[in-house]
Design an enzyme around this catalytic site. Sequence first.
Site, PDB file in Angstrom:
ATOM      1  CG  HIS A 257      -0.336  -0.007   2.534  1.00 62.96           C
ATOM      2  ND1 HIS A 257       0.010   1.133   3.211  1.00 62.96           N
ATOM      3  CD2 HIS A 257       0.008  -1.031   3.352  1.00 62.96           C
ATOM      4  CE1 HIS A 257       0.534   0.816   4.382  1.00 62.96           C
ATOM      5  NE2 HIS A 257       0.555  -0.505   4.496  1.00 62.96           N
TER       6      HIS A 257
ATOM      7  CG  ASP B 288      -3.139   3.640   2.434  1.00 69.62           C
ATOM      8  OD1 ASP B 288      -2.435   2.668   2.122  1.00 69.62           O
ATOM      9  OD2 ASP B 288      -4.183   3.525   3.118  1.00 69.62           O
TER      10      ASP B 288
ATOM     11  CG  ASP C 239       2.711   0.310   7.790  1.00 71.74           C
ATOM     12  OD1 ASP C 239       2.571  -0.334   6.744  1.00 71.74           O
ATOM     13  OD2 ASP C 239       1.805   0.422   8.631  1.00 71.74           O
TER      14      ASP C 239
ATOM     15  CD  GLU D 205      -2.991  -2.210   5.210  1.00 73.77           C
ATOM     16  OE1 GLU D 205      -3.049  -3.284   5.807  1.00 73.77           O
ATOM     17  OE2 GLU D 205      -2.612  -1.163   5.764  1.00 73.77           O
ATOM     18  CD  GLU D 206      -1.765   1.792   7.417  1.00 74.20           C
ATOM     19  OE1 GLU D 206      -2.551   1.342   8.273  1.00 74.20           O
ATOM     20  OE2 GLU D 206      -0.557   1.515   7.394  1.00 74.20           O
TER      21      GLU D 206
ATOM     22  CD  GLU E 130       1.241  -4.083   5.640  1.00 74.04           C
ATOM     23  OE1 GLU E 130       1.815  -3.425   6.527  1.00 74.04           O
ATOM     24  OE2 GLU E 130       0.354  -3.596   4.926  1.00 74.04           O
TER      25      GLU E 130
ATOM     26  CG  HIS F 147       0.371   2.604  12.376  1.00 69.53           C
ATOM     27  ND1 HIS F 147      -0.931   2.186  12.404  1.00 69.53           N
ATOM     28  CD2 HIS F 147       0.858   2.190  11.190  1.00 69.53           C
ATOM     29  CE1 HIS F 147      -1.219   1.529  11.280  1.00 69.53           C
ATOM     30  NE2 HIS F 147      -0.141   1.524  10.546  1.00 69.53           N
TER      31      HIS F 147
END
Length: 384
Positions: A71, A73, A102, A135-136, A164, A353
């Site tokens: 991903h 995003d 990430d 995805e997020e 990931e 994150h």
Amino acid sequence: MIDPIALAQKLIRCPSVTPVDGGALDVLEAALQSLGFSCHRLRFEESGTAGVENLYARLGTASPHFCFAGHSDVVPPGEGWAQNPFSATILDDVLYGRGAADMKSALAAFIAAAERVLANGPPKGSISLLITGDEEGPAINGTAKLLAWLEARGERIDHCVVGEPTSVAHAGDTLKIGRRGSINFQVTVMGVQGHVGYPQKAVNPIPALASLVTQLGAQPLDKGNAHFDPSTLAFTSMDVGNLATNVIPGEARAAFNIRFNDKHTPESLLGWAMDRADRIAKETGTTITFSHSVSGTSFLTQPGKFTQLVSDTVARVTGQAPVFSTSGGISDARFIKDHCPVVELGLVGATMHKTDECVALSEIRSLTDIYAQLLTDYFAKPLV
Ligand SMILES: [Zn+2]
């Protein structure tokens, strides 16, 4: 030659907080086009949701078909960063920025790896990248729809690696071969409201709910198995919202989450919870109802030829075979598992994150080496 670090920086500088693309897919598309990939930009927009851009790029038409999924995003940066989260600053050989771990650096590593392998000629099969911008977020307008689109075109993926950040201390030390599922329950207990002085004329939902909370948490759901930890249940809320001291409330609510292994399905868990609730409802004269939402079902890619190939490749590059794991949250691998064997292999996830998300430059280089060797090995000894 594509420098994976420079490409990762370029990607981080696109502020692609879901559902915004921020130019990230343009950067990826330009790099992939320069390598000869055919690129498809797909915008999905389910009614009532924000539309999201996605990218599917493929080189070659033959089988076997190796897909790298990921991903573009990122989650919002939040406050308190030492550097601008979108400036992609390098300090002491560490790259800082939202998406560094990430998983923009992994996207860059795979593209650089593909270029390295293609320098020796076209693959004996196909390489594709399935990149979503959702995805997020709710993951409604991304991977699941891309896979359906591929199926409708008659394209089949034989094996997939999701990039990931699944590693613990070094890129490639952990290979995710499955994930636990996640389901959220809301439970409502209805009684009969009344005066505290006349409890016999009311039906208090609170003792019934307390009993349910105790009973659901009393016994382990299972003991786990060779590939999975035991399933877990955690209550996240319990509330009545009653401010009056002289009123027995008519309603009480609670919420809980279950992270479950492959011994359960959402249906079996709902049945199990409702069975206990029905018994308590009967004993207490209350009515107990559930609503639930499934974030993902559990899955396992059975260890076999594909997991062995990935494990052998990692061992050859890093000197150490990865640990097979099914821990952690959910990822888009939950959609891919219905189409082909899928494993997750990427960077160290320690800062994902978080504030000051970062990755060591040496780790990006190491992951690039792993991905390049994996492509080489995959096409050298076809599994299909
Ligand atoms: Zn991710």
